[in-house]
Write a protein that holds these residues in place. Structure first.
Motif: not given
Length: 415
Positions: A330-340, A380-383, A385-394
């Protein structure tokens, strides 16, 4: 800095994972055979061990952690588990309704021995006991169960050693013969054996001193003195091991010095631990329940040296670090809350997920993801979250995919 006490050890990951694996396999096997777990205190009255192990043994004379508490009672940290299991069997009158009881227990024991490879002052045992069964079939079952556990754990280089200790009818004759043999060779014996030879002559047979082993090399064998019932009992044990193709050695040096130990004695030994070769041992103790104030009930049991077993298994199966299935960056406070929130939702689905809340850079957290060997990483970064997406890397393939946040838990739950 306060250091660990000599002879004690911390069990850290990844080794602790190997301990858990052994416990899981042991519990599964024992319970299939009808054994139930019993949990016991680590402190007992000293008298319990003096009477069960024997006042003339090295354990009682030299190795027990014994102290007087504020009430004046003499207490001991348990040096083994059998005595405690027998005490519980008697105290709770378990023979009253159903004398046949089968137990296992796993936990720490304490002896003040010289620390060395595979031997600690706080050590662990897996202990298995059966009460109320006089039949030799339970003896064979225990030996075969031990061999099966070793096979399931991938332990190689194991050999079974067995012997019969006779009974109160036939052993006195053997003691007389053995005592005369020892007396004729007492000049070759170590100080401990000279002290044991009158009260506990069988213990001279298993002395590790080279001079004692040479002196006792031609000692008379207890098997030659067995009464007919004891000989038949041992024959059935051997027959059942033979019928299931378990290789074993009849070992005349395998003894127990106290009178309530009877008939079958056995050990599983390995060639992977140097001089300390035994990883498990046990036998029948038909007189112990009565000796400790209970009814005249037959019993048999064994103990596995957990620390030694771990050392053996680790030689062929190195412990593996536990790793999360999903690692969130998570990159940023809002992202941390979402990751939790996502970590908690995945945990409910029994999926191991972790997040890093340190606020470090993406580059630093990707390095941590590599160290943890997480198969999938979610950024999970601010960008995002704004788009309502998460980047998943295998991580194995390096492929990345943007997944809508509302579908993320479902997608991560798929294999």
């Amino acid at each position: 800095m306060i250091q660990l006490i000599r002879g004690f050890k911390d069990i850290l990951q990844p080794e602790a994972g190997l301990w858990q694996h052994i416990e899981k396999e042991a519990r599964k096997l024992f319970e299939i055979h009808g054994y139930q777990e019993i949990r016991l205190p680590i402190l007992e009255k000293t008298e319990l061990f003096a009477r069960s192990i024997g006042e003339t043994t090295d354990i009682v004379e030299k190795e027990m952690y014994t102290f007087t508490d504020r009430g004046g009672d003499t207490l001991t940290l348990r040096p083994e588990a059998t005595a405690s299991v027998v005490r519980a069997y008697i105290q709770h009158k378990l023979s009253g309704t159903e004398p046949v009881r089968k137990f296992y227990t796993i936990g720490p024991m304490f002896r003040r021995e010289r620390p060395q490879k595979g031997r600690y002052r706080q050590f662990y045992q897996i202990d298995v006991e059966a009460f109320g069964i006089a039949s030799p079939y339970i003896d064979a079952q225990m030996i075969l169960m031990l061999a099966t556990l070793m096979e399931r754990l991938g332990v190689t280089g194991i050999s079974a050693h067995i012997n019969s200790l006779g009974c109160p009818d036939c052993r006195p004759r053997y003691r007389e013969t053995l005592t005369a043999f020892i007396e004729a060779r007492k000049e070759q014996l170590c100080e401990d054996c000279l002290r044991r030879k009158d009260k506990n002559p069988l213990r001279v047979l298993d002395c590790k001193s080279e001079s004692c082993r040479k002196a006792m090399a031609e000692a008379p064998e207890l098997l030659d003195e067995l009464c007919a019932p004891c000989a038949e009992h041992f024959a059935v044990v051997r027959r059942e091991l033979d019928r299931r193709s378990l290789a074993y050695k009849v070992d005349k040096r395998l003894v127990r010095g106290l009178d309530y130990y009877t008939r079958t004695a056995f050990e599983l030994q390995t060639d992977m631990l140097g001089a300390q070769s035994s990883v498990a041992g046990g036998g029948r103790y038909d007189g112990l329940v009565k000796a400790l104030g209970g009814p005249d009930i037959p019993a048999i049991g064994f103990a596995i040296g957990f620390d030694r077993l771990v050392e053996v298994i680790a030689q062929t199966r190195p412990p593996e670090e536990a790793r999360p299935e999903v690692f969130f960056i998570p990159l940023g406070e809002k992202a941390m809350e979402k990751a939790f929130d996502f970590c908690m939702q995945l945990a409910e689905k029994k999926i191991a997920a972790e997040a890093d809340y340190s606020g470090r850079s993406l580059k630093a957290l990707m390095k941590r993801a590599d160290r943890l060997a997480a198969p999938r990483v979610v950024i999970l970064g601010e960008t995002e979250l704004q788009k309502g997406l998460a980047t998943v890397k295998t991580m194995a393939s390096g492929e990345q995919e943007d997944i809508p946040l509302e579908n993320l838990v479902e997608r991560l739950s798929l294999p």
